[in-house]
Design a protein around this motif. Structure first.
Motif, PDB file in Angstrom:
ATOM      1  N   GLY B 359       0.331  80.259  20.357  1.00  0.00           N
ATOM      2  CA  GLY B 359       1.173  81.275  19.720  1.00  0.00           C
ATOM      3  C   GLY B 359       1.562  80.898  18.307  1.00  0.00           C
ATOM      4  O   GLY B 359       2.562  81.384  17.782  1.00  0.00           O
ATOM      5  N   ILE B 360       0.760  80.024  17.683  1.00  0.00           N
ATOM      6  CA  ILE B 360       1.091  79.604  16.319  1.00  0.00           C
ATOM      7  C   ILE B 360       0.505  80.598  15.317  1.00  0.00           C
ATOM      8  O   ILE B 360      -0.686  80.888  15.346  1.00  0.00           O
ATOM      9  CB  ILE B 360       0.512  78.209  16.040  1.00  0.00           C
ATOM     10  N   HIS B 361       1.361  81.141  14.473  1.00  0.00           N
ATOM     11  CA  HIS B 361       0.874  82.043  13.442  1.00  0.00           C
ATOM     12  C   HIS B 361       1.156  81.518  12.052  1.00  0.00           C
ATOM     13  O   HIS B 361       0.610  82.015  11.091  1.00  0.00           O
ATOM     14  CB  HIS B 361       1.519  83.419  13.599  1.00  0.00           C
ATOM     15  N   LYS B 362       2.063  80.531  11.961  1.00  0.00           N
ATOM     16  CA  LYS B 362       2.495  80.096  10.638  1.00  0.00           C
ATOM     17  C   LYS B 362       2.111  78.648  10.387  1.00  0.00           C
ATOM     18  O   LYS B 362       2.016  77.841  11.324  1.00  0.00           O
ATOM     19  CB  LYS B 362       4.010  80.243  10.512  1.00  0.00           C
ATOM     20  N   VAL B 363       1.935  78.351   9.120  1.00  0.00           N
ATOM     21  CA  VAL B 363       1.604  76.984   8.760  1.00  0.00           C
ATOM     22  C   VAL B 363       2.730  76.050   9.185  1.00  0.00           C
ATOM     23  O   VAL B 363       2.492  74.950   9.693  1.00  0.00           O
ATOM     24  CB  VAL B 363       1.387  76.895   7.233  1.00  0.00           C
ATOM     25  N   SER B 364       3.950  76.523   9.032  1.00  0.00           N
ATOM     26  CA  SER B 364       5.093  75.651   9.324  1.00  0.00           C
ATOM     27  C   SER B 364       5.224  75.331  10.812  1.00  0.00           C
ATOM     28  O   SER B 364       5.980  74.452  11.192  1.00  0.00           O
ATOM     29  CB  SER B 364       6.377  76.310   8.823  1.00  0.00           C
ATOM     30  N   GLU B 365       4.486  76.041  11.651  1.00  0.00           N
ATOM     31  CA  GLU B 365       4.560  75.761  13.090  1.00  0.00           C
ATOM     32  C   GLU B 365       3.454  74.824  13.551  1.00  0.00           C
ATOM     33  O   GLU B 365       3.321  74.558  14.747  1.00  0.00           O
ATOM     34  CB  GLU B 365       4.434  77.075  13.881  1.00  0.00           C
ATOM     35  N   MET B 366       2.643  74.376  12.594  1.00  0.00           N
ATOM     36  CA  MET B 366       1.423  73.684  13.009  1.00  0.00           C
ATOM     37  C   MET B 366       1.584  72.189  13.222  1.00  0.00           C
ATOM     38  O   MET B 366       0.600  71.487  13.463  1.00  0.00           O
ATOM     39  CB  MET B 366       0.309  73.931  11.990  1.00  0.00           C
ATOM     40  N   ASN B 367       2.795  71.700  13.166  1.00  0.00           N
ATOM     41  CA  ASN B 367       2.982  70.260  13.319  1.00  0.00           C
ATOM     42  C   ASN B 367       2.332  69.730  14.588  1.00  0.00           C
ATOM     43  O   ASN B 367       2.589  70.222  15.681  1.00  0.00           O
ATOM     44  CB  ASN B 367       4.481  69.939  13.373  1.00  0.00           C
ATOM     45  N   GLY B 368       1.465  68.769  14.378  1.00  0.00           N
ATOM     46  CA  GLY B 368       0.919  68.061  15.529  1.00  0.00           C
ATOM     47  C   GLY B 368      -0.098  68.807  16.367  1.00  0.00           C
ATOM     48  O   GLY B 368      -0.423  68.365  17.460  1.00  0.00           O
ATOM     49  N   VAL B 369      -0.631  69.884  15.904  1.00  0.00           N
ATOM     50  CA  VAL B 369      -1.598  70.610  16.748  1.00  0.00           C
ATOM     51  C   VAL B 369      -2.874  69.834  16.928  1.00  0.00           C
ATOM     52  O   VAL B 369      -3.627  70.074  17.863  1.00  0.00           O
ATOM     53  CB  VAL B 369      -1.937  72.008  16.194  1.00  0.00           C
ATOM     54  N   GLY B 370      -3.132  68.908  16.019  1.00  0.00           N
ATOM     55  CA  GLY B 370      -4.365  68.130  16.122  1.00  0.00           C
ATOM     56  C   GLY B 370      -4.463  67.409  17.438  1.00  0.00           C
ATOM     57  O   GLY B 370      -5.523  67.344  18.041  1.00  0.00           O
ATOM     58  N   ARG B 371      -3.354  66.898  17.905  1.00  0.00           N
ATOM     59  CA  ARG B 371      -3.391  66.156  19.157  1.00  0.00           C
ATOM     60  C   ARG B 371      -3.502  67.092  20.351  1.00  0.00           C
ATOM     61  O   ARG B 371      -4.098  66.754  21.347  1.00  0.00           O
ATOM     62  CB  ARG B 371      -2.128  65.296  19.289  1.00  0.00           C
ATOM     63  N   ARG B 372      -2.931  68.274  20.229  1.00  0.00           N
ATOM     64  CA  ARG B 372      -2.993  69.205  21.356  1.00  0.00           C
ATOM     65  C   ARG B 372      -4.354  69.865  21.451  1.00  0.00           C
ATOM     66  O   ARG B 372      -4.825  70.175  22.531  1.00  0.00           O
ATOM     67  CB  ARG B 372      -1.926  70.292  21.214  1.00  0.00           C
ATOM     68  N   MET B 373      -4.949  70.154  20.315  1.00  0.00           N
ATOM     69  CA  MET B 373      -6.223  70.871  20.324  1.00  0.00           C
ATOM     70  C   MET B 373      -7.207  70.146  19.417  1.00  0.00           C
ATOM     71  O   MET B 373      -7.564  70.636  18.349  1.00  0.00           O
ATOM     72  CB  MET B 373      -6.025  72.300  19.840  1.00  0.00           C
ATOM     73  N   PRO B 374      -7.680  68.996  19.855  1.00  0.00           N
ATOM     74  CA  PRO B 374      -8.492  68.168  18.948  1.00  0.00           C
ATOM     75  C   PRO B 374      -9.789  68.824  18.496  1.00  0.00           C
ATOM     76  O   PRO B 374     -10.141  68.744  17.321  1.00  0.00           O
ATOM     77  CB  PRO B 374      -8.774  66.911  19.786  1.00  0.00           C
ATOM     78  N   LEU B 375     -10.471  69.481  19.399  1.00  0.00           N
ATOM     79  CA  LEU B 375     -11.770  70.062  19.016  1.00  0.00           C
ATOM     80  C   LEU B 375     -11.579  71.147  17.971  1.00  0.00           C
ATOM     81  O   LEU B 375     -12.221  71.167  16.919  1.00  0.00           O
ATOM     82  CB  LEU B 375     -12.460  70.641  20.253  1.00  0.00           C
ATOM     83  N   THR B 376     -10.684  72.076  18.297  1.00  0.00           N
ATOM     84  CA  THR B 376     -10.436  73.171  17.375  1.00  0.00           C
ATOM     85  C   THR B 376      -9.994  72.631  16.020  1.00  0.00           C
ATOM     86  O   THR B 376     -10.485  73.044  14.969  1.00  0.00           O
ATOM     87  CB  THR B 376      -9.324  74.083  17.937  1.00  0.00           C
ATOM     88  N   THR B 377      -9.079  71.660  16.077  1.00  0.00           N
ATOM     89  CA  THR B 377      -8.538  71.182  14.817  1.00  0.00           C
ATOM     90  C   THR B 377      -9.594  70.414  14.023  1.00  0.00           C
ATOM     91  O   THR B 377      -9.624  70.488  12.788  1.00  0.00           O
ATOM     92  CB  THR B 377      -7.302  70.311  15.084  1.00  0.00           C
TER      93      THR B 377
END
Lengths: 223, 498, 501, 124
Positions: B359-377
């Motif tokens: 449900g992330i739409h904003k840059v400011s909400e993207m903290n740490g998504v790399g660890r949650r979604m490594p492939l996508t990121t």
């Protein structure tokens, strides 16, 4: 509705234009008198107007009979007939008159049809008379039993068109041209067409007067 | 009609027939629809491969149908067409897969995929058009078939965005129609031909041709989102992610850019165009758009909007390359047509995944998504790095050629613009990557489901990964045969006759 | 040729007698007319212009029927639309039609009444149109005009509501007065030239005040009947309140009849009077129609009124033919362009009205504001509406595009750039009003979609088919242009007129 | 009779036509309008008759006379149809004027739209 000054100025302009046009028309117009008289003999009738109406420009008349039928169908589609107010009233004067007049009128219509071939007259004139007779009859409270029969009326109404169309198709088969009557037989063809047209025209005019389709259960009675 | 003509027709019909068939499918027929979609996409891929191989071996493809009096409905495949058709077909395949996954549970899927297929039919039609009127036909068909996709969600925002989209593109279409008709009245039927077809008119109708050129650029520039005609693009972001991907990378903006390429190279011809002094203003407009788009992107917090402004900027690289009178620059511009597509589609797939999974739409909400979604990121990162012009990735190749070309033709201002833009690109992408990889996840995420790894289903993950790999491939193996660069060099050779 | 008139006239008369068989009779007519038009097409292709002298007299004494490319094109359009509308109407007027949820079931005999009267009048309308396109005689044209007008008015009144009836009454008065203007003009022409036959008039090449006034009267009458701006005021209420198949017939065909006569008069009978002032005047009215009609369409609250105003606008394009055709260069393009538009508009507008009829049937109203999400309950009708819209906007490859393309080219070739602007603006305005409707089609509705109503299939397919035809018509434009060259009365005459300045 | 310029009849017919036209424009009542149409028609027929009697020769030109006959029949039909229609309008709306209010304005189109809806809702 338009303001009067505007309508007035439109009309004045129109009148000016028309007068200008009318005054510039040739005093001896070319017309088609010569042509129609020259070929009158081929038409099968000697009254030039009938010749134009049913032979030279018979196609116009075919469509016109169609217009008549369409008009009555249109009126029927719109509303039911009103039985005239006078109906069912006092006929002491009217009834004896009608008893004499109706047969005479029908006879006169037939005569007008016949004479149309030679002198002023024809299906339309006869039809108008027939229509008048029908109106009179309606006013006098007569002919209800006929007017109740929508199916019969319909047949009478379309008779003119159907006979005309059949004649057109037949003439086409016989001589290759639409409404091109075999030479020498023009008079007969015209008479047949006109007779059918007479009935339809008379009926149409009379029924137009009723202003609607006859109701199924018969026209309302007032007596 | 030869077998070769049938190949062209087949390429168009593989998606058209699919689209029409899908319209008539019941909403519940999920499986049939998916198979139809993939079948159409796969068949198209095979046909395009055949086309590519055939064209490479010197085979010509063409097909004409009776159309307007004196004008045929003509399809053909020159090297330019093949470049674009390959790009759109390959990307379409992956977008379809992505869309199937993305719209799993949303309503009106039959309608969506029907128009989706029509949209790609229009795009391939644009690529394969052999004359201006045919081009115009598909160009308008593209407008019409994307509108339902933009408004697909049917919300107030979507309808508003759709209205703006339609307003811009139809007005552009009207100008394009005027340009085509006017040129037709001067030159007769205009079929595309390398190095242009109007040389003989240039002397006698100088002013008219200049005005017509401006009309062309206005008409095509709307879709290519050149300043100040870009207004629709950020607004159209309300569409579902696969549609954004389609708009930005495969179809709409690319169609505009491709149209500009066509008009400059194959209608006017580079030499004639530069004689008419119309290329310089175009280059300036492109330069301005590059800088403007990058600056606006800096200030967007909404991820898709930032990407949208990035598109505004990046597409003008293509236009810049075309407008600078140098074969090397045009290689850069044309290859960017492909490279930008690959990179941008990766980024949009990524943005869609973030929205879908977390449900992330904003840059400011993207903290740490790399660890949650490594492939996508990871895929997203490759796309972003490519955009910045990191060596060994696709973006670097195009920028390299663009800069070389600009220097060659003496347009040093363009070199500066490219440099500044590169810095700006870094400025708006690096914060995203920083947040994604190095900031701790800021719990709770807007969407439920706080399991440690929340990669979406495979249908959503595979496409970005594949396109990211293609970004690497296009950068690393740029000099190999069948790479985009190699093909573009072929095109440039034809257009400049070197 | 004669079959085209005799067949529908006969079946119309028979349908009066046996109204229960009206539907079947219409099918017989459709088959016969379809075959006759096909036959004529072959004859025309092989032998050129066909003339039939009714009664064997020949003009000017008799009446001639004539088919050239133009007439055949109109006959084809009429046959196509006629057949499609007949198909649609079989179910539309059927009394057992389930109207969906909140619709009160109308009394059965009321529906039967409409079914019984629709067919004969429809067949009369068809007769009138065929007769009109075949006639080469300006008085005979008057008769066909009246036949056409009566049929059209009666069909509008068939809807029955107060709005429809008032509209029909106004339509009738306007139409009758227009006919009288036309007839007076015919009288003046006869007074001046002594003939009412078109080719004979053309041969005389007369001029003079009487002819000027006559042409003025006839033109005034005809543009009123053709609803050219600013004489369009009667059209929107009449077309919007009629039953759907009737609206389709009126917009697609009926208004084209007077336009056709206008072409015959100006280009064929009196080409020498067609001065630049006249043609530009027609162009200005056409442009006014395009702008005013489109703007009004944008402002309407009811779907059918929107579509009706769109007809006002689209008719404007046809009249751009006059300024663009009579100048040197590109005249032929304008000629085929305008007629291409005519055909495309006929298909597209019929499709739109039929689709609007479906919407009205299912939702029970046609307020544009209340149409949210209708693409869900009526996907095919929405699709048909959209496709028809493409042609009205003039997007390729539709017939509308082909027509506009040719007009644009003619205008550009002749340097009449002001018409170029009108053409482009008109297209954008059309896009705006079509989009206004379609936006509602896509609006998302919360909750489950309204139940899909089971409309009879034929009522869904007919508009879609017509709309597809309109969209694909562009591919037929080359053939249509070649067909128009057969006889090409107007162009030959106009060219001669130009050579003798 | 021959000394009278035939154009007088033609001019008279023009006057009759224009009188009819004027009343058509200014009259609101349907019946008056229908009568106005008939007056216009009479003007046209008078014109044709006058035209026919003007040709040189022993008999008047039959063609315009036939046209007049046709015209009269059409006009009778038109009148019958118009009267029936007017009557029906009066039945349904209790008005005997052709509503002029909803000519050009969109607002009144709205009004008539609502009316139409009612009728569609109840009758169709």
């Amino acid at each position: 509705m338009m303001p009067r000054w505007m309508a007035g100025s439109f009309s004045v302009c129109l009148l000016a234009a028309l007068s200008w046009a009318v005054w510039s028309l040739p005093t001896a117009p070319k017309g088609l008198t010569a042509e129609s008289l020259a070929r009158l003999a081929e038409s099968g009738v000697t009254n030039p107007v009938t010749a134009v109406l049913l032979n030279f420009r018979g196609y116009d008349t075919l469509l016109e009979v169609g217009v008549l039928l369409l008009a009555i169908v249109g009126v029927w589609s719109l509303r039911r007939a009103d039985w005239p107010r006078t109906a069912g009233g006092d006929f002491t004067m009217l009834a004896p008159f009608l008893r004499v007049a109706l047969p005479l009128l029908v006879l006169a219509a037939g005569y007008l049809l016949w004479i149309g071939a030679f002198a002023p007259g024809g299906a339309f004139q006869g039809g108008a008379l027939l229509g008048g007779a029908l109106v009179l009859a309606v006013l006098g409270g007569r002919g209800r039993h006929i007017l109740n029969r929508r199916d019969l009326l319909a047949i009478g109404l379309v008779l003119g068109v159907l006979v005309f169309v059949v004649a057109a198709a037949l003439s086409m088969l016989l001589s290759g041209g639409l409404l091109q009557f075999p030479s020498g037989q023009g008079g007969v063809w015209i008479l047949v067409i006109e007779s059918a047209a007479l009935i339809s025209i008379g009926l149409t005019l009379g029924l137009l007067y009723l202003g609607g389709r006859p109701s199924k259960g018969g026209l309302p009675r007032h007596d | 009609m030869s077998v070769h003509g049938l190949v062209l027709l087949g390429i168009l019909f593989s998606s058209f027939v699919t689209g029409v068939a899908i319209f008539f499918l019941k909403e519940e027929n999920h499986r049939t629809r998916t198979w139809l979609n993939l079948l159409g996409a796969g068949l198209k891929l095979i046909l395009v491969a055949a086309l590519l191989w055939g064209t490479y071996r010197g085979q010509t493809y063409s097909l004409t149908l009776e159309f307007l009096p004196g004008i045929d409905f003509a399809l053909g495949a020159d090297s330019n067409s093949v470049l674009f058709v390959t790009l759109s077909t390959v990307l379409w395949f992956w977008t379809t897969l992505y869309a199937v996954g993305y719209l799993e549970h949303s309503p009106n899927r039959s309608r969506f995929f029907g128009f989706f297929s029509l949209c790609v039919t229009a795009t391939t039609g644009i690529a394969l058009s052999a004359n201006l009127v045919t081009f115009l036909t598909f160009f308008e068909l593209l407008t019409v078939s994307t509108y339902p996709l933009v408004v697909h969600r049917g919300t107030k925002d979507a309808l508003g965005g759709g209205r703006i989209y339609l307003g811009y593109t139809l007005a552009g279409g009207a100008l394009l129609l005027l340009a085509v008709a006017w040129l037709h009245s001067l030159a007769g039927p205009v079929a595309f031909k390398a190095r242009g077809v109007i040389q003989s008119l240039a002397a006698g109708h100088r002013v008219e041709l200049q005005v017509i050129f401006v009309l062309f650029m206005l008409g095509l520039g709307v879709k290519a989102a050149i300043l100040p005609l870009h207004g629709w693009l950020p607004k159209a972001m309300v569409a579902p992610a696969p549609v954004s991907a389609l708009l930005h990378a495969v179809a709409v903006v690319k169609a505009g850019a491709f149209g500009i390429v066509r008009v400059v190279y194959d209608v006017y011809g580079v030499e004639t165009a530069s004689e008419l002094n119309v290329l310089q203003p175009l280059a300036l407009a492109a330069g301005a758009t590059i800088v403007y788009g990058s600056i606006r992107a800096l200030f967007q917090d909404e991820l898709k909007k930032r990407l949208a402004y990035s598109t505004v900027s990046q597409v003008s690289y293509i236009v810049l390359g075309v407008a600078i009178l140098s074969p090397v620059a045009s290689i850069g511009g044309l290859v960017h047509l492909v490279h930008q597509g690959l990179m941008k589609i990766t980024l949009f797939f990524g943005a869609g995944n973030y929205a879908e999974a977390l449900g992330i739409h904003k840059v400011s909400e993207m903290n740490g998504v790399g660890r949650r979604m490594p492939l996508t990121t990871s895929a997203f990162t490759i796309g972003a790095l490519g955009m910045m012009g990191t060596p060994f990735l696709a973006g670097a190749v195009s920028k390299h050629y663009l800069k070389l070309g600009a220097e060659e033709s003496g347009d040093t201002w363009a070199v500066w613009i490219l440099t500044v833009s590169g810095l700006l690109n870094a400025a708006y992408f690096i914060p995203i990557l920083w947040r994604a990889w190095f900031k701790p996840p800021s719990d709770p995420h807007p969407a439920p489901g706080s399991a440690k790894r929340t990669e979406p289903p495979w249908a959503l993950v595979v496409p970005p990964v594949v396109t990211a790999l293609m970004v690497i491939w296009a950068g690393l193996f740029a000099e190999q045969p069948f790479s985009p660069l190699a093909w573009v060099k072929l095109v440039a050779q034809r257009e400049f006759g070197h | 040729m004669a079959l085209l008139i005799l067949a529908p006239l006969t079946t119309a008369a028979l349908a009066v007698v046996i109204p229960r068989r009206g539907r079947g009779l219409a099918f017989v007519t459709a088959v016969v007319v379809g075959a006759a038009v096909t036959g004529l097409f072959r004859e025309l292709r092989d032998h050129g212009v066909r003339i039939h002298q009714v009664g064997g007299w020949g003009a000017p004494l008799g009446i001639d029927l004539r088919v050239d490319g133009l007439a055949l094109l109109m006959l084809c359009v009429t046959a196509g639309i006629g057949i499609a509308v007949a198909l649609y109407a079989t179910r539309y007027f059927a009394s057992n039609l389930n109207l969906g949820q909140n619709r009160p079931q109308e009394p059965k005999d009321e529906a039967t009444h409409r079914d019984y009267y629709f067919w004969p009048i429809f067949l009369f309308l068809w007769t009138a149109l065929n007769a009109l396109f075949l006639s080469a005689d300006i008085f005979n044209l008057y008769v066909t005009l009246e036949l056409l007008g009566f049929a059209a008015v009666t069909l509008v009144a068939l809807a029955g509501g107060p709005a429809a009836l008032s509209a029909a009454l106004r339509y009738l008065t306007v139409s009758l007065s227009a006919s009288l203007f036309y007839l007076l003009g015919v009288g003046l022409v006869f007074g001046q030239c002594g003939t009412v036959d078109l080719p004979s008039l053309a041969a005389q090449r007369e001029s003079g005040p009487a002819l000027w006034v006559a042409l003025g009267l006839m033109t005034g009458g005809l543009i009123t009947k053709a609803a050219l701006f600013p004489m369009h005021f009667w059209l929107p209420p009449a077309h919007a309140n009629a039953p759907a198949p009737v609206s389709a017939l009126l917009s697609a065909l009926v208004v084209k009849g007077p336009f056709y006569i206008l072409l015959r008069l100006w280009f064929e009978a009196f080409p020498t009077l067609l001065t630049p002032a006249v043609t530009q005047g027609f162009g200005v009215l056409g442009a006014g129609a395009i702008l005013w009609g489109s703007i009004q369409a944008l402002r309407q609250q009811r779907l059918k009124l929107l579509v009706a105003y769109s007809t006002v606008a689209q008719l404007g394009y046809l009249f751009l033919l006059l300024p663009l055709c009579s100048n040197s260069g590109g005249g032929g393009m304008a000629w085929s362009g305008a007629l291409m538009l005519l055909g495309a508009h006929a298909c597209a507008k019929a499709a739109m009205f039929l689709a609007a009829g479906n919407i009205l049937h299912v939702t029970g109203h046609d307020r544009i504001q209340g149409l949210d999400g209708f693409a869900r309950s009526l996907p095919m009708s929405a699709f048909a509406f959209g496709l028809a819209g493409l042609s009205l906007v003039g997007l390729p490859p539709s017939g509308g595009f082909a027509g506009k393309w040719l007009l644009l080219n003619a205008a550009l070739t002749q340097g009449q750039w002001w018409w170029v602007a009108i053409l482009l603006i008109g297209g954008l305005l059309a896009a705006a009003y079509v989009a206004r409707v379609l936006t509602h089609a896509f609006t998302h509705l919360d909750g489950e979609a309204t139940v899909r109503h089971a409309l009879p299939r034929i009522m869904e397919w007919t508009p879609l088919g017509l709309a597809l035809l309109a969209v694909l018509l562009g591919f037929a434009s080359d053939g249509a242009a070649r067909l128009l060259e057969v006889g090409a009365p107007a162009l030959a005459q106009a060219a001669k007129g130009r050579m003798e300045p | 009779m021959t000394e009278i310029d035939h154009r007088v009849y033609l001019a008279a017919s023009a006057i009759v036509f224009v009188i009819g036209f004027y009343s058509l424009l200014v009259q609101a009542h349907v019946l008056r309008r229908i009568m106005a149409l008939n007056v216009m028609g009479s003007g046209v027929f008078l014109f044709l008759i006058a035209l026919g009697s003007q040709t040189p020769g022993p008999v008047p030109d039959p063609v315009p006379r036939a046209m007049v006959l046709t015209g009269i029949v059409v006009s009778v039909c038109a009148t019958g149809l118009a009267l029936a229609l007017a009557d029906r309008v009066q039945d349904t709306t209790d008005r005997c004027e052709i509503s002029e209010a909803n000519r050009h304005t969109a607002s009144s189109d709205r009004k008539s739209g609502i009316e139409a809806e009612h009728s569609e809702g109840s009758a169709s």
